[in-house]
Design a protein around this motif. Structure first.
Motif, PDB file in Angstrom:
ATOM      1  N   GLY A 183       0.768  -1.232  -0.049  1.00 26.92           N
ATOM      2  CA  GLY A 183      -0.038  -0.025   0.068  1.00 26.92           C
ATOM      3  C   GLY A 183       0.787   1.271  -0.068  1.00 26.92           C
ATOM      4  N   GLU A 184       2.278   1.023  -0.140  1.00 21.06           N
ATOM      5  CA  GLU A 184       3.125   2.399   0.034  1.00 21.06           C
ATOM      6  C   GLU A 184       3.865   2.140  -1.377  1.00 21.06           C
ATOM      7  OE1 GLU A 184       3.771   1.801   4.886  1.00 21.06           O
ATOM      8  OE2 GLU A 184       5.403   2.268   3.416  1.00 21.06           O
ATOM      9  N   ALA A 185       4.469   3.658  -1.420  1.00 21.74           N
ATOM     10  CA  ALA A 185       5.254   3.860  -2.719  1.00 21.74           C
ATOM     11  C   ALA A 185       6.809   3.048  -2.566  1.00 21.74           C
ATOM     12  CB  ALA A 185       5.546   5.227  -3.104  1.00 21.74           C
ATOM     13  N   PRO A 186       7.407   2.604  -3.658  1.00 18.22           N
ATOM     14  CA  PRO A 186       8.836   2.342  -3.275  1.00 18.22           C
ATOM     15  C   PRO A 186       9.645   3.194  -2.779  1.00 18.22           C
ATOM     16  CG  PRO A 186       7.840   1.727  -5.390  1.00 18.22           C
ATOM     17  CD  PRO A 186       7.050   2.830  -4.980  1.00 18.22           C
TER      18      PRO A 186
ATOM     19  N   TYR B  28       4.014   6.044 -13.132  1.00 16.42           N
ATOM     20  CA  TYR B  28       3.874   4.520 -13.051  1.00 16.42           C
ATOM     21  C   TYR B  28       2.300   4.349 -12.800  1.00 16.42           C
ATOM     22  CZ  TYR B  28       8.818   4.136 -13.320  1.00 16.42           C
ATOM     23  OH  TYR B  28      10.460   3.938 -13.930  1.00 16.42           O
TER      24      TYR B  28
ATOM     25  N   GLN C  60       0.336   0.652 -11.116  1.00 17.19           N
ATOM     26  CA  GLN C  60       0.829  -0.443 -10.369  1.00 17.19           C
ATOM     27  C   GLN C  60      -0.880  -1.169 -10.193  1.00 17.19           C
ATOM     28  OE1 GLN C  60       2.694  -0.595  -6.604  1.00 17.19           O
ATOM     29  NE2 GLN C  60       3.703  -2.600  -7.137  1.00 17.19           N
TER      30      GLN C  60
ATOM     31  N   PHE D  92      -3.208   1.870  -8.300  1.00 14.65           N
ATOM     32  CA  PHE D  92      -2.318   2.974  -7.622  1.00 14.65           C
ATOM     33  C   PHE D  92      -1.324   3.594  -8.647  1.00 14.65           C
ATOM     34  CE2 PHE D  92      -0.341   4.218  -3.730  1.00 14.65           C
ATOM     35  CZ  PHE D  92       1.070   3.634  -3.569  1.00 14.65           C
TER      36      PHE D  92
ATOM     37  N   ILE E  26       1.844   6.118  -9.279  1.00  9.45           N
ATOM     38  CA  ILE E  26       2.783   6.676  -8.659  1.00  9.45           C
ATOM     39  C   ILE E  26       3.782   7.345  -9.586  1.00  9.45           C
ATOM     40  CG2 ILE E  26       4.897   6.011  -7.054  1.00  9.45           C
ATOM     41  CD1 ILE E  26       3.678   3.265  -6.981  1.00  9.45           C
TER      42      ILE E  26
ATOM     43  N   GLY F 229       7.210   9.313  -5.421  1.00 14.17           N
ATOM     44  CA  GLY F 229       6.347  10.005  -4.491  1.00 14.17           C
ATOM     45  C   GLY F 229       5.513   8.781  -3.715  1.00 14.17           C
ATOM     46  N   GLU F 230       4.567   9.327  -2.612  1.00 15.35           N
ATOM     47  CA  GLU F 230       3.810   8.354  -1.999  1.00 15.35           C
ATOM     48  C   GLU F 230       2.853   7.701  -2.634  1.00 15.35           C
ATOM     49  OE1 GLU F 230       4.576  12.614   0.461  1.00 15.35           O
ATOM     50  OE2 GLU F 230       4.064  11.638  -1.585  1.00 15.35           O
ATOM     51  N   GLY F 231       2.344   8.120  -3.853  1.00 16.78           N
ATOM     52  CA  GLY F 231       1.631   7.299  -4.628  1.00 16.78           C
ATOM     53  C   GLY F 231       0.172   7.785  -4.414  1.00 16.78           C
TER      54      GLY F 231
ATOM     55  N   TRP G 162      -4.027   6.340  -4.752  1.00 20.08           N
ATOM     56  CA  TRP G 162      -4.783   5.385  -5.057  1.00 20.08           C
ATOM     57  C   TRP G 162      -6.318   6.141  -5.678  1.00 20.08           C
ATOM     58  CZ3 TRP G 162      -3.966   0.410  -4.566  1.00 20.08           C
ATOM     59  CH2 TRP G 162      -3.220  -0.271  -3.482  1.00 20.08           C
TER      60      TRP G 162
END
Lengths: 109, 117
Positions: free
Chosen positions: A39-42, B36, B38, B91, B93, B109-111, B113
């Protein structure tokens, strides 16, 4: 071309070691390693820029074999916080990174 | 702390509407940013490369008219999902290349949703 990662998944007990491999059918000029929690970014771990290079951060290190077109990530004395999915990325520069499918790492107490 | 900030973290929109996602580099200028997507349990797939002051470069199979990218300044890139449909739920990003770093280190970045209902 997507790099190939192995293994797909690994389950360890806390304190054990793990190796994650990343290989490419194309010439590699750099390898980027990231860890992603659910649920988080890389999160960026490290980048290797030239063949023979080895880097380390805390108990996580990596090597880059340019001739073999592969890189390995080493996790020593794994901690619970190491759990997540590890991605290697190739390319970079003017182009975005192409990521492998990821290696799921589960650390059990 | 985060060097690349993304907003919003999550968004729900109705089918057919558009939604904009912002990506900012906080302490460096990024001439190049990347977007991106995901899907659950899958890897990150590059959608497009955003270049400051010029048109974005889209990966094969990504509709440029559906995913509008604007890189108006050296610290901001935006992705607008137009006429969103449920299959666009994912998601998203962004990442930015720090040219000051060896090998042009790329930070994410934090992405965001996105859920399309």
């Amino acid at each position: 071309q997507q790099p190939v990662q192995s293994p797909q998944a690994v389950i360890l007990r806390e304190g054990e070691d793990a190796v994650i491999n990343c290989s490419s059918s194309k010439a590699l000029y750099s390898v980027h390693w990231y860890r992603q929690k659910h649920g988080e970014a890389p999160v960026f771990l490290m980048i290797l820029l030239k063949g023979g290079e080895q880097k380390g951060h805390d108990k996580i290190s990596a090597s880059f074999n340019e001739k073999k077109q592969q890189s390995s990530l080493y996790l020593t004395a794994s901690q619970l916080s190491y759990s997540g999915t590890y991605f290697c990325g190739t390319g970079g520069g003017a182009d975005g990174l192409t990521f492998g499918k990821g290696t799921h790492l589960i650390i059990q107490p | 702390g985060a060097v690349v900030s993304q907003h919003p973290s999550w968004v729900i929109c109705k089918s057919g509407t558009s939604v904009k996602i912002e990506c900012r580099s906080l302490d460096f200028q990024a001439t190049t940013m990347f977007w991106y997507r995901q899907f659950p349990k899958q890897s990150l797939m590059l959608m497009a490369t955003s270049n400051e002051g010029s048109k974005a470069t889209y990966e094969q199979g990504v509709e440029k008219d559906k995913f509008l990218i604007n890189h108006a300044s050296l610290t901001l890139s935006t992705l607008t999902v137009t006429s969103a449909h449920p299959e666009d739920s994912s998601f998203y990003i962004c990442s930015a290349r720090d040219d000051r770093r060896p090998g042009n280190t790329i930070y994410f970045g934090e992405g965001s949703w996105l859920t399309v209902v």
